[in-house]
Design a protein around this motif. Structure first.
Motif, PDB file in Angstrom:
ATOM      1  N   ALA A   1       0.844  -1.195   0.000  1.00 22.92           N
ATOM      2  CA  ALA A   1       0.000   0.000   0.000  1.00 22.92           C
ATOM      3  C   ALA A   1       0.873   1.236   0.000  1.00 22.92           C
ATOM      4  O   ALA A   1       1.950   1.262   0.595  1.00 22.92           O
ATOM      5  CB  ALA A   1      -0.927  -0.007   1.215  1.00 22.92           C
ATOM      6  N   TRP A   2       0.396   2.281  -0.667  1.00 19.12           N
ATOM      7  CA  TRP A   2       1.168   3.505  -0.813  1.00 19.12           C
ATOM      8  C   TRP A   2       0.692   4.556   0.181  1.00 19.12           C
ATOM      9  O   TRP A   2      -0.505   4.780   0.339  1.00 19.12           O
ATOM     10  CB  TRP A   2       1.014   4.056  -2.230  1.00 19.12           C
ATOM     11  CG  TRP A   2       1.620   5.406  -2.436  1.00 19.12           C
ATOM     12  CD1 TRP A   2       2.943   5.711  -2.442  1.00 19.12           C
ATOM     13  CD2 TRP A   2       0.920   6.632  -2.649  1.00 19.12           C
ATOM     14  NE1 TRP A   2       3.124   7.049  -2.665  1.00 19.12           N
ATOM     15  CE2 TRP A   2       1.903   7.645  -2.788  1.00 19.12           C
ATOM     16  CE3 TRP A   2      -0.424   6.988  -2.737  1.00 19.12           C
ATOM     17  CZ2 TRP A   2       1.578   8.982  -3.020  1.00 19.12           C
ATOM     18  CZ3 TRP A   2      -0.739   8.314  -2.966  1.00 19.12           C
ATOM     19  CH2 TRP A   2       0.252   9.287  -3.101  1.00 19.12           C
ATOM     20  N   GLY A   3       1.623   5.204   0.851  1.00 17.47           N
ATOM     21  CA  GLY A   3       1.280   6.315   1.724  1.00 17.47           C
ATOM     22  C   GLY A   3       1.092   5.878   3.161  1.00 17.47           C
ATOM     23  O   GLY A   3       0.690   4.757   3.457  1.00 17.47           O
TER      24      GLY A   3
ATOM     25  N   TYR B   1       7.580  -3.388  -6.042  1.00 17.92           N
ATOM     26  CA  TYR B   1       7.189  -3.044  -4.677  1.00 17.92           C
ATOM     27  C   TYR B   1       5.874  -2.266  -4.637  1.00 17.92           C
ATOM     28  O   TYR B   1       5.077  -2.435  -3.712  1.00 17.92           O
ATOM     29  CB  TYR B   1       8.301  -2.213  -4.035  1.00 17.92           C
ATOM     30  CG  TYR B   1       8.216  -2.092  -2.526  1.00 17.92           C
ATOM     31  CD1 TYR B   1       8.394  -3.198  -1.707  1.00 17.92           C
ATOM     32  CD2 TYR B   1       7.987  -0.858  -1.921  1.00 17.92           C
ATOM     33  CE1 TYR B   1       8.337  -3.090  -0.324  1.00 17.92           C
ATOM     34  CE2 TYR B   1       7.928  -0.738  -0.540  1.00 17.92           C
ATOM     35  CZ  TYR B   1       8.100  -1.858   0.252  1.00 17.92           C
ATOM     36  OH  TYR B   1       8.046  -1.737   1.619  1.00 17.92           O
ATOM     37  N   MET B   2       5.626  -1.430  -5.656  1.00 16.90           N
ATOM     38  CA  MET B   2       4.498  -0.506  -5.590  1.00 16.90           C
ATOM     39  C   MET B   2       3.400  -0.751  -6.627  1.00 16.90           C
ATOM     40  O   MET B   2       2.307  -0.189  -6.510  1.00 16.90           O
ATOM     41  CB  MET B   2       4.986   0.937  -5.734  1.00 16.90           C
ATOM     42  CG  MET B   2       5.868   1.401  -4.585  1.00 16.90           C
ATOM     43  SD  MET B   2       6.346   3.138  -4.723  1.00 16.90           S
ATOM     44  CE  MET B   2       4.759   3.955  -4.544  1.00 16.90           C
ATOM     45  N   THR B   3       3.672  -1.560  -7.653  1.00 22.28           N
ATOM     46  CA  THR B   3       2.704  -1.759  -8.737  1.00 22.28           C
ATOM     47  C   THR B   3       2.727  -3.219  -9.186  1.00 22.28           C
ATOM     48  O   THR B   3       3.568  -3.996  -8.748  1.00 22.28           O
ATOM     49  CB  THR B   3       3.051  -0.869  -9.957  1.00 22.28           C
ATOM     50  OG1 THR B   3       4.153  -1.454 -10.675  1.00 22.28           O
ATOM     51  CG2 THR B   3       3.406   0.561  -9.547  1.00 22.28           C
ATOM     52  N   PRO B   4       1.867  -3.591 -10.139  1.00 19.58           N
ATOM     53  CA  PRO B   4       1.949  -4.942 -10.709  1.00 19.58           C
ATOM     54  C   PRO B   4       2.978  -5.047 -11.832  1.00 19.58           C
ATOM     55  O   PRO B   4       3.107  -6.115 -12.443  1.00 19.58           O
ATOM     56  CB  PRO B   4       0.535  -5.166 -11.282  1.00 19.58           C
ATOM     57  CG  PRO B   4      -0.305  -4.043 -10.804  1.00 19.58           C
ATOM     58  CD  PRO B   4       0.615  -2.905 -10.525  1.00 19.58           C
ATOM     59  N   GLY B   5       3.706  -3.964 -12.130  1.00 25.19           N
ATOM     60  CA  GLY B   5       4.549  -3.934 -13.304  1.00 25.19           C
ATOM     61  C   GLY B   5       6.026  -4.136 -13.039  1.00 25.19           C
ATOM     62  O   GLY B   5       6.442  -4.553 -11.953  1.00 25.19           O
TER      63      GLY B   5
ATOM     64  N   VAL C   1      -3.028   0.030  -2.843  1.00 22.51           N
ATOM     65  CA  VAL C   1      -1.914   0.120  -3.775  1.00 22.51           C
ATOM     66  C   VAL C   1      -2.254   1.217  -4.771  1.00 22.51           C
ATOM     67  O   VAL C   1      -3.393   1.310  -5.246  1.00 22.51           O
ATOM     68  CB  VAL C   1      -1.712  -1.236  -4.485  1.00 22.51           C
ATOM     69  CG1 VAL C   1      -0.658  -1.116  -5.568  1.00 22.51           C
ATOM     70  CG2 VAL C   1      -1.342  -2.302  -3.471  1.00 22.51           C
ATOM     71  N   ILE C   2      -1.291   2.051  -5.104  1.00 22.28           N
ATOM     72  CA  ILE C   2      -1.570   3.202  -5.948  1.00 22.28           C
ATOM     73  C   ILE C   2      -2.143   2.795  -7.305  1.00 22.28           C
ATOM     74  O   ILE C   2      -3.055   3.440  -7.825  1.00 22.28           O
ATOM     75  CB  ILE C   2      -0.305   4.084  -6.114  1.00 22.28           C
ATOM     76  CG1 ILE C   2      -0.614   5.352  -6.901  1.00 22.28           C
ATOM     77  CG2 ILE C   2       0.825   3.308  -6.766  1.00 22.28           C
ATOM     78  CD1 ILE C   2      -1.532   6.307  -6.211  1.00 22.28           C
ATOM     79  N   SER C   3      -1.656   1.704  -7.885  1.00 20.38           N
ATOM     80  CA  SER C   3      -2.177   1.298  -9.192  1.00 20.38           C
ATOM     81  C   SER C   3      -3.632   0.842  -9.108  1.00 20.38           C
ATOM     82  O   SER C   3      -4.377   0.956 -10.084  1.00 20.38           O
ATOM     83  CB  SER C   3      -1.309   0.193  -9.795  1.00 20.38           C
ATOM     84  OG  SER C   3      -1.171  -0.879  -8.901  1.00 20.38           O
ATOM     85  N   ASP C   4      -4.055   0.342  -7.948  1.00 19.27           N
ATOM     86  CA  ASP C   4      -5.470   0.000  -7.775  1.00 19.27           C
ATOM     87  C   ASP C   4      -6.337   1.252  -7.855  1.00 19.27           C
ATOM     88  O   ASP C   4      -7.447   1.233  -8.397  1.00 19.27           O
ATOM     89  CB  ASP C   4      -5.700  -0.688  -6.430  1.00 19.27           C
ATOM     90  CG  ASP C   4      -5.128  -2.089  -6.385  1.00 19.27           C
ATOM     91  OD1 ASP C   4      -4.836  -2.644  -7.466  1.00 19.27           O
ATOM     92  OD2 ASP C   4      -4.958  -2.623  -5.275  1.00 19.27           O
TER      93      ASP C   4
END
Length: 346
Positions: A125-127, A302-306, A133-136
């Motif tokens: 999760a971001w923040g 770490y932060m996205t699915p990419g 998650v930011i991409s969600d």
């Protein structure tokens, strides 16, 4: 048993062991105003301690660390900015990186969190205190205004210098209108517009982001040449009338299915002869570096699915969606521009 010293010394391991402090040191120095103060005039440790309201011990460690990172240099007992800190760490300068540094510092990268991320192959999760998650949020088009502003401002810091680097190298002959998909602050369209006066641009973004995009476009006096369009790139119909579609630091955020969907939507939206342009920090063909691209790829994991791509992976992706005439040229600080065309109708 007597041991001989190692065949190489452990200086690299020592440097890596303490590297966890580097980004927080830069962020704290930025918040304390170290770079702005030294931009006004060079200063010694005691003088800076007084200005920062810190002890001599703390100030010495702070300035020594910044100098060791190449952000300060000491001459005749006084600390001066380097070209890097003067260019990228003064808040009033156009290429200020401080917003991005603060964003990354909000995402603590711990041993446990990274191990869990790698084992379950899912982003964190971001923040602080946030559960998404930011991409969600991007995919669900439910990004809050506040988070959209923070993230867009940070991405502008991260990307504006490389956008200008691209603009000085990009060849847009034959392009009348360019669609900048998920263009964030509009920094790439802003830079490209300044170097290509005959081209009109559309920055397509989620509605909360567009508020910030319009501000940046207006600040650069380009509201008459850069349109800002509210668009969910996965769900909404893409606007017609563009002969080039551009992605900068976008495809790396998504899994392979959604990467392919975005490239296929580009193919379908372009006229025959239209171009897709993809700007990414590439991994080597052997996937063994370079370090910045590899760490960027870990950041994506770490932060996205990419993840970051090799040139060959992007070549395969665009050809698989029908594009031809694929090329990849190095542009700026490790970034490359991949270009391909939709075949002419027969």
């Amino acid at each position: 048993m007597n041991l001989d010293k190692p065949i190489c010394d452990d200086s690299l391991m020592r440097q890596l062991g303490y590297s966890v402090y580097q980004l927080p040191i830069i962020s704290v120095a930025d918040e304390l105003g170290v770079f702005s103060l030294l931009d006004q005039e060079p200063a010694g440790i005691a003088e800076m301690a007084g200005k920062l309201h810190l002890s001599l011990r703390a100030t010495e460690a702070l300035l020594a660390s910044l100098a060791g990172m190449g952000l300060l240099v000491r001459s005749h007992g006084r600390f001066h900015l380097t070209e890097t800190s003067r260019t990228f760490l003064i808040p009033t300068k156009p290429f200020y990186w401080g917003h991005f540094v603060r964003l990354i510092c909000q995402v603590p990268i711990t041993h446990g969190a990274l191990l869990e991320t790698l084992r379950r192959d899912g982003a964190v999760a971001w923040g602080e205190g946030q559960g998404k998650v930011i991409s969600d949020e991007w995919a669900g088009a439910d990004l809050s205004d506040e988070r959209a502003f923070v993230f867009t401002q940070a991405m502008h810091s991260h990307s504006f210098a490389t956008a200008v680097g691209l603009a000085q190298r990009a060849e847009l002959s034959g392009v009348g209108r360019l669609l900048d998909v998920a263009g964030g602050s509009g920094c790439f369209s802003i830079a490209l517009a300044q170097h290509n006066p005959g081209v009109r641009f559309t920055v397509a973004e989620l509605p909360p982001v567009c508020k910030t995009t319009r501000r940046y476009v207006a600040e650069h006096g380009l509201a008459d040449r850069i349109d800002v369009l509210e668009l969910d790139m996965f769900r909404d119909a893409w606007p017609p009338g563009h002969d080039a579609i551009f992605f900068a630091n976008i495809l790396h955020d998504w899994d392979s299915a959604r990467q392919r969907r975005l490239v296929q939507r580009s193919f379908d939206a372009l006229p025959p002869g239209g171009r897709i342009l993809i700007y990414e920090l590439l991994l080597s063909d052997g996937q063994d570096g370079p370090l910045t691209a590899a760490l960027f790829s870990m950041n994506m994991v770490y932060m996205t699915p990419g993840k970051q791509f090799t040139a060959g992976e992007l070549d395969e992706l665009v050809r698989g969606c029908g594009f031809t005439d694929v090329s990849a040229i190095p542009v700026y600080a490790g970034y490359s521009l991949i270009s391909a065309r939709k075949p002419l109708a027969r």
